[in-house]
Design a protein around this motif. Sequence first.
Motif, PDB file in Angstrom:
ATOM      1  N   TYR A 122       0.820  -1.210   0.000  1.00 50.91           N
ATOM      2  CA  TYR A 122       0.000   0.000   0.000  1.00 50.91           C
ATOM      3  C   TYR A 122       0.849   1.253   0.000  1.00 50.91           C
ATOM      4  N   PRO A 123       0.367   2.391  -0.675  1.00 52.05           N
ATOM      5  CA  PRO A 123       1.038   3.684  -0.471  1.00 52.05           C
ATOM      6  C   PRO A 123       1.141   4.027   1.008  1.00 52.05           C
ATOM      7  N   VAL A 124       0.059   3.760   1.787  1.00 51.00           N
ATOM      8  CA  VAL A 124       0.108   3.984   3.235  1.00 51.00           C
ATOM      9  C   VAL A 124      -0.115   2.623   3.912  1.00 51.00           C
ATOM     10  N   PRO A 125       0.952   1.984   4.361  1.00 49.57           N
ATOM     11  CA  PRO A 125       0.804   0.629   4.893  1.00 49.57           C
ATOM     12  C   PRO A 125       0.385   0.608   6.354  1.00 49.57           C
ATOM     13  N   SER A 126       0.304  -0.593   6.904  1.00 51.98           N
ATOM     14  CA  SER A 126      -0.316  -0.743   8.221  1.00 51.98           C
ATOM     15  C   SER A 126       0.653  -0.450   9.352  1.00 51.98           C
ATOM     16  N   ASP A 127       0.062  -0.157  10.520  1.00 54.54           N
ATOM     17  CA  ASP A 127       0.864  -0.046  11.737  1.00 54.54           C
ATOM     18  C   ASP A 127       0.585  -1.270  12.618  1.00 54.54           C
ATOM     19  N   TYR A 128      -0.471  -1.237  13.417  1.00 52.77           N
ATOM     20  CA  TYR A 128      -0.706  -2.345  14.358  1.00 52.77           C
ATOM     21  C   TYR A 128      -1.628  -3.402  13.757  1.00 52.77           C
ATOM     22  N   ALA A 129      -1.304  -4.663  14.006  1.00 50.93           N
ATOM     23  CA  ALA A 129      -2.168  -5.781  13.613  1.00 50.93           C
ATOM     24  C   ALA A 129      -2.535  -6.552  14.874  1.00 50.93           C
ATOM     25  N   ILE A 130      -3.792  -6.975  14.933  1.00 54.01           N
ATOM     26  CA  ILE A 130      -4.289  -7.725  16.105  1.00 54.01           C
ATOM     27  C   ILE A 130      -4.910  -9.008  15.585  1.00 54.01           C
ATOM     28  N   LEU A 131      -4.348 -10.133  15.955  1.00 56.67           N
ATOM     29  CA  LEU A 131      -4.880 -11.426  15.484  1.00 56.67           C
ATOM     30  C   LEU A 131      -5.335 -12.253  16.679  1.00 56.67           C
ATOM     31  N   LYS A 132      -6.616 -12.644  16.654  1.00 55.55           N
ATOM     32  CA  LYS A 132      -7.134 -13.557  17.680  1.00 55.55           C
ATOM     33  C   LYS A 132      -7.378 -14.904  17.010  1.00 55.55           C
ATOM     34  N   MET A 133      -6.736 -15.922  17.530  1.00 57.62           N
ATOM     35  CA  MET A 133      -6.796 -17.246  16.898  1.00 57.62           C
ATOM     36  C   MET A 133      -7.814 -18.101  17.655  1.00 57.62           C
ATOM     37  N   HIS A 134      -8.927 -18.416  17.008  1.00 56.82           N
ATOM     38  CA  HIS A 134      -9.972 -19.144  17.740  1.00 56.82           C
ATOM     39  C   HIS A 134      -9.999 -20.632  17.444  1.00 56.82           C
ATOM     40  N   THR A 135      -9.397 -21.053  16.302  1.00 54.05           N
ATOM     41  CA  THR A 135      -9.440 -22.474  15.957  1.00 54.05           C
ATOM     42  C   THR A 135      -8.031 -22.929  15.641  1.00 54.05           C
ATOM     43  N   LEU A 136      -7.595 -23.985  16.308  1.00 50.41           N
ATOM     44  CA  LEU A 136      -6.193 -24.390  16.170  1.00 50.41           C
ATOM     45  C   LEU A 136      -6.060 -25.853  15.796  1.00 50.41           C
TER      46      LEU A 136
END
Length: 313
Positions: A122-136
Amino acid sequence: MVPAPIPTFRSLQGYNPVDETAHIGTSFPSDSTQLSALLDAENSDELIRDLATLVSHRGVVFFKNQDITIQKQKELGLRLGQLTGRPAESGLHKHPVSEETPELGADTSVISSMGGIARAGYPVPSDYAILKMHTLPRVGGDTLWASGYEAYDRLSPALQRFLEGLTAEHDGNFFHNTAKKLNVPIQQNRGHLDNSGEDLRAVHPVIRTHPLTGYKSLFVNKGFTKRILELYPEESDNLLDYLYRQISENHDLQVRYKWGQNDVAIWDNRVTFHTATNDYVDNRQGNRVVGIGEKPFFDPNSKSRRAELKLSF
Ligand SMILES: O=C(O)CCC(=O)C(=O)O
């Protein structure tokens, strides 16, 4: 730029965070530390600001067995950035290829072994990512992160100086094939007015300054970076290959996380690299919310993390 003094993350100290390695990764080991409670606490602005600062310094932070809902996860994605100077025009990221579900919305990405998606250029890329893993899966499916600060700091001073100020092209146009296969249009307005249209290419500095920590980080990655523009193609290919090896072959600038059900990882995409491990057969699924940050920049007066922390090893 003068880096901010190294913060103590005072409001979070009572929750007993533990560093996973010297360079990257911090955990909150008790599942009595719930992000949902931090978001609703009386001093929640201070807590969330300290959490964002901790993530930016440590690269990635882990929380055990979280009850946070997808709505609250989005609130956290917004507040992490808003409380730490994210430009007002940056919102939550919408992936160029979103198979939108009404419950989750286009600003949630489903990370799934049944057909998942990754970040775009992206021209303006991401800062924080939040991943919640519910199925493993029963076994496997760990995620690894590597530190962009330390990948930069380990280069020789001569190579550091050479790379500073160079720019590279990042290309996410392969998502057009994914969109065609899924028969969906490319998502427009992907979290910032500049992140719209059909062309998923962007030019970014090879060494990037983090606006909050003031540290320099390596900012090229194997998935998206095509070419260092100031070099001849063969020079660029060879140098990029070396820089990718710097990231993947140094296990002591990485952290590996073994997920428990409903664990949450929050990482800073400006200064880390990550990869899932494809070594499982069962279903694996989680929900990811990502904020759009600032346009990447290099400040010649910014500092090395290693030098600031006076690390001697
Ligand atoms: O599935 C994982 O472990 C990581 C997911 C991922 O690559 C991402 O969220 O960008």
